[in-house]
Write a protein that holds these residues in place. Structure first.
Motif, PDB file in Angstrom:
ATOM      1  N   ILE A 159      14.442  14.882 -10.308  1.00 52.34           N
ATOM      2  CA  ILE A 159      15.293  13.982 -10.070  1.00 52.34           C
ATOM      3  C   ILE A 159      15.417  13.315  -8.821  1.00 52.34           C
ATOM      4  O   ILE A 159      15.672  12.487  -8.546  1.00 52.34           O
ATOM      5  N   HIS A 160      15.505  14.413  -7.678  1.00 50.11           N
ATOM      6  CA  HIS A 160      15.787  14.112  -6.200  1.00 50.11           C
ATOM      7  C   HIS A 160      14.631  13.085  -5.897  1.00 50.11           C
ATOM      8  O   HIS A 160      14.834  12.273  -5.102  1.00 50.11           O
ATOM      9  N   LEU A 161      13.569  13.279  -6.297  1.00 46.03           N
ATOM     10  CA  LEU A 161      12.220  12.209  -5.944  1.00 46.03           C
ATOM     11  C   LEU A 161      12.358  11.127  -6.734  1.00 46.03           C
ATOM     12  O   LEU A 161      12.241  10.124  -6.081  1.00 46.03           O
ATOM     13  N   LEU A 162      12.628  11.072  -7.926  1.00 53.25           N
ATOM     14  CA  LEU A 162      13.147   9.868  -8.627  1.00 53.25           C
ATOM     15  C   LEU A 162      14.067   8.883  -7.998  1.00 53.25           C
ATOM     16  O   LEU A 162      13.959   7.689  -7.726  1.00 53.25           O
ATOM     17  N   ARG A 163      15.226   9.592  -7.585  1.00 53.47           N
ATOM     18  CA  ARG A 163      16.301   8.931  -6.851  1.00 53.47           C
ATOM     19  C   ARG A 163      15.778   8.426  -5.465  1.00 53.47           C
ATOM     20  O   ARG A 163      16.057   7.195  -5.278  1.00 53.47           O
ATOM     21  N   ARG A 164      14.918   9.093  -4.824  1.00 55.57           N
ATOM     22  CA  ARG A 164      14.383   8.851  -3.527  1.00 55.57           C
ATOM     23  C   ARG A 164      13.444   7.373  -3.744  1.00 55.57           C
ATOM     24  O   ARG A 164      13.650   6.423  -3.209  1.00 55.57           O
ATOM     25  N   PHE A 165      12.748   7.357  -4.936  1.00 56.95           N
ATOM     26  CA  PHE A 165      11.827   6.578  -5.150  1.00 56.95           C
ATOM     27  C   PHE A 165      12.681   4.918  -5.467  1.00 56.95           C
ATOM     28  O   PHE A 165      12.432   4.041  -5.091  1.00 56.95           O
ATOM     29  N   LEU A 166      13.767   5.263  -6.381  1.00 54.68           N
ATOM     30  CA  LEU A 166      14.416   4.140  -6.739  1.00 54.68           C
ATOM     31  C   LEU A 166      15.161   3.360  -5.439  1.00 54.68           C
ATOM     32  O   LEU A 166      15.290   2.294  -5.307  1.00 54.68           O
ATOM     33  N   GLY A 167      15.708   4.484  -4.822  1.00 55.32           N
ATOM     34  CA  GLY A 167      16.228   4.010  -3.589  1.00 55.32           C
ATOM     35  C   GLY A 167      15.170   3.199  -2.691  1.00 55.32           C
ATOM     36  O   GLY A 167      15.632   2.159  -1.682  1.00 55.32           O
ATOM     37  N   LYS A 213      23.339  15.282 -10.428  1.00 55.06           N
ATOM     38  CA  LYS A 213      24.154  15.525 -11.557  1.00 55.06           C
ATOM     39  C   LYS A 213      24.656  14.073 -12.068  1.00 55.06           C
ATOM     40  O   LYS A 213      24.896  13.501 -13.073  1.00 55.06           O
ATOM     41  N   GLU A 214      25.407  13.336 -10.849  1.00 52.32           N
ATOM     42  CA  GLU A 214      25.989  12.129 -10.949  1.00 52.32           C
ATOM     43  C   GLU A 214      24.879  10.935 -11.614  1.00 52.32           C
ATOM     44  O   GLU A 214      25.272  10.134 -12.418  1.00 52.32           O
ATOM     45  N   PHE A 215      23.548  11.041 -11.332  1.00 49.78           N
ATOM     46  CA  PHE A 215      22.534  10.298 -11.666  1.00 49.78           C
ATOM     47  C   PHE A 215      22.171  10.370 -13.104  1.00 49.78           C
ATOM     48  O   PHE A 215      22.202   9.481 -13.865  1.00 49.78           O
ATOM     49  N   LEU A 216      22.257  11.489 -13.387  1.00 54.23           N
ATOM     50  CA  LEU A 216      21.933  12.190 -14.832  1.00 54.23           C
ATOM     51  C   LEU A 216      23.011  11.677 -15.884  1.00 54.23           C
ATOM     52  O   LEU A 216      22.744  10.987 -16.860  1.00 54.23           O
ATOM     53  N   GLU A 252       0.589  -1.251  -0.078  1.00 52.60           N
ATOM     54  CA  GLU A 252      -0.023   0.002   0.019  1.00 52.60           C
ATOM     55  C   GLU A 252       0.656   1.191   0.053  1.00 52.60           C
ATOM     56  O   GLU A 252       0.776   2.176  -0.380  1.00 52.60           O
ATOM     57  N   SER A 253       2.220   1.178   0.613  1.00 58.58           N
ATOM     58  CA  SER A 253       2.984   2.346   0.450  1.00 58.58           C
ATOM     59  C   SER A 253       3.415   2.553  -0.618  1.00 58.58           C
ATOM     60  O   SER A 253       3.643   3.705  -1.111  1.00 58.58           O
ATOM     61  N   ILE A 254       3.706   1.523  -1.559  1.00 64.93           N
ATOM     62  CA  ILE A 254       4.177   1.602  -2.818  1.00 64.93           C
ATOM     63  C   ILE A 254       3.120   2.392  -3.703  1.00 64.93           C
ATOM     64  O   ILE A 254       3.622   3.418  -4.249  1.00 64.93           O
ATOM     65  N   LYS A 255       1.977   2.035  -3.534  1.00 64.40           N
ATOM     66  CA  LYS A 255       0.994   2.730  -4.502  1.00 64.40           C
ATOM     67  C   LYS A 255       0.967   4.250  -3.991  1.00 64.40           C
ATOM     68  O   LYS A 255       0.682   4.970  -4.741  1.00 64.40           O
ATOM     69  N   GLY A 256       0.851   4.439  -2.685  1.00 61.81           N
ATOM     70  CA  GLY A 256       0.890   5.833  -2.141  1.00 61.81           C
ATOM     71  C   GLY A 256       2.134   6.709  -2.725  1.00 61.81           C
ATOM     72  O   GLY A 256       1.934   7.917  -2.785  1.00 61.81           O
ATOM     73  N   GLU A 257       3.446   6.149  -2.628  1.00 59.71           N
ATOM     74  CA  GLU A 257       4.675   6.808  -3.181  1.00 59.71           C
ATOM     75  C   GLU A 257       4.428   7.085  -4.587  1.00 59.71           C
ATOM     76  O   GLU A 257       4.796   8.151  -5.072  1.00 59.71           O
ATOM     77  N   VAL A 258       3.878   6.099  -5.488  1.00 63.04           N
ATOM     78  CA  VAL A 258       3.645   6.416  -6.990  1.00 63.04           C
ATOM     79  C   VAL A 258       2.739   7.583  -7.107  1.00 63.04           C
ATOM     80  O   VAL A 258       3.065   8.469  -7.917  1.00 63.04           O
ATOM     81  N   ALA A 259       1.747   7.725  -6.512  1.00 62.65           N
ATOM     82  CA  ALA A 259       0.743   8.806  -6.531  1.00 62.65           C
ATOM     83  C   ALA A 259       1.468  10.069  -6.092  1.00 62.65           C
ATOM     84  O   ALA A 259       1.098  11.037  -6.797  1.00 62.65           O
ATOM     85  N   ASN A 260       2.249  10.076  -4.978  1.00 63.53           N
ATOM     86  CA  ASN A 260       2.697  11.371  -4.631  1.00 63.53           C
ATOM     87  C   ASN A 260       3.782  11.807  -5.423  1.00 63.53           C
ATOM     88  O   ASN A 260       3.936  12.852  -5.699  1.00 63.53           O
ATOM     89  N   ILE A 261       4.699  10.958  -5.619  1.00 61.94           N
ATOM     90  CA  ILE A 261       5.995  11.171  -6.400  1.00 61.94           C
ATOM     91  C   ILE A 261       5.690  11.577  -7.693  1.00 61.94           C
ATOM     92  O   ILE A 261       6.343  12.586  -8.391  1.00 61.94           O
ATOM     93  N   PHE A 262       4.993  10.612  -8.713  1.00 56.84           N
ATOM     94  CA  PHE A 262       4.682  11.110  -9.870  1.00 56.84           C
ATOM     95  C   PHE A 262       3.554  11.843 -10.289  1.00 56.84           C
ATOM     96  O   PHE A 262       2.964  11.908 -11.523  1.00 56.84           O
ATOM     97  N   LYS A 263       2.892  12.288  -9.178  1.00 60.14           N
ATOM     98  CA  LYS A 263       1.698  13.192  -9.403  1.00 60.14           C
ATOM     99  C   LYS A 263       0.462  12.263 -10.240  1.00 60.14           C
ATOM    100  O   LYS A 263       0.142  12.756 -11.205  1.00 60.14           O
ATOM    101  N   ASP A 264       0.474  11.055  -9.780  1.00 64.79           N
ATOM    102  CA  ASP A 264      -0.670  10.409 -10.631  1.00 64.79           C
ATOM    103  C   ASP A 264      -1.484   9.730  -9.671  1.00 64.79           C
ATOM    104  O   ASP A 264      -1.183   9.178  -8.500  1.00 64.79           O
TER     105      ASP A 264
END
Length: 303
Positions: free
Chosen positions: A129-137, A253-256, A64-76
């Protein structure tokens, strides 16, 4: 010259620097004000994650937390419709988001959830980017098993031309693949206007773990993205190594830069033997590598 690695961030190249706003403009009606001046040029190159999918088994709360993260981080948000889904495996439940993401799952007898997540570029590219990095982590910490990662570079200058690929393939100077096929004849007069595609690696039912496509994105997108796109699709053993490399980056920057570096290093064009101690990289490919700040990096399929 500037290179944009997706997500709206621009990095200076070896031959130029970013333009800065004039913070103390002359208040003259004959001169434009700072907010009327576009200082940032259009990008010449853009590198980004084009697809991300994988599976995981977690507790119901973590799911359930994963679904919440997707909705919050990716605005969907997820649709309310819950239907079965087949994607290599059968799932009794699934939801699809308006931006094209999928999440599908099965409830297990031990109270856990076996789930599959798929995120397209339409969702990923709009994420800071910082939110994407957080999500992948966050995913990596849950022992997420990535099953497909697509990395792409858009060349808006169209200096990376299809005839260069075709000649290198004809001369057997392409490396990293056992099979190169799928391209059609392209004349210099219509290469900008036709929907050509060059394939490296075997696609289809018995596809390779690494497949590259170089194609006219302008035609495929009906003019929305006016570029030539180099796209690497990685599956199976490649994915975990790519995920570890991206999650291990210490800055945006390193991530990109890592996204661009992995995309470029999954393929090579050089004259010589298969031994890398005896090769001469083709000039046009070396020039492209320098433009996107690539360094030699081994993209491994793992065990």
């Amino acid at each position: 010259m500037n290179i944009t690695h997706g997500f709206g961030q621009t990095l200076p190249s070896n031959t130029g620097s970013l333009c800065e706003d004039n913070l103390q403009p002359t208040l003259s009606p004959s001169k434009p004000l700072p907010f009327e001046v576009t200082c940032k040029p259009d990008p010449e190159f853009e590198a980004f994650i084009d697809w991300w999918s994988g599976t995981c088994t977690t507790s119901r709360d973590a799911f359930e937390s994963i679904k919440g993260e997707v909705a919050n981080i990716f605005k969907d948000c997820w649709d309310t419709q819950d239907t079965p889904k087949f994607s290599g495996r059968s799932f009794a439940h699934s939801l699809r988001s308006p931006k094209g993401a999928w999440i599908a799952w099965n409830f297990l007898d031990d109270g856990c959830v076996d789930w599959w997540l798929s995120l397209p570029a339409s969702m990923i590219k709009g994420c800071p980017i910082h939110l994407l990095r957080r999500f992948l982590g966050f995913l990596n910490g849950m022992d997420f098993n990535p099953t497909r990662i697509d990395l792409a570079i858009d060349d808006y200058t169209k200096s990376l031309r299809p005839d260069l690929f075709k000649q290198a393939i004809k001369d057997n100077f392409h490396h990293g693949f056992k099979k190169a096929s799928g391209f059609t004849d392209i004349s210099p007069l219509d290469e900008h206007d036709t929907g050509w595609t060059i394939y490296l690696g075997k696609s289809g039912q018995f596809r390779s773990d690494k497949v590259y496509r170089f194609y006219n994105k302008s035609v495929e997108s009906k003019g929305e993205v006016d570029s030539y796109r180099l796209e690497g699709q990685f599956t199976k053993g490649y994915c975990q190594g790519i995920m570890n490399a991206l999650v291990g980056c210490q800055s945006d920057k390193e991530f990109l830069l890592m996204i661009a570096n992995i995309c470029v290093n999954g393929i090579d064009f050089y004259e010589g033997t298969k031994c890398r101690d005896d090769f001469n990289r083709l000039d046009w490919w070396e020039e492209f590598r320098q433009k996107v700040f690539a360094t030699d990096l081994k993209v491994s399929a793992g065990s």
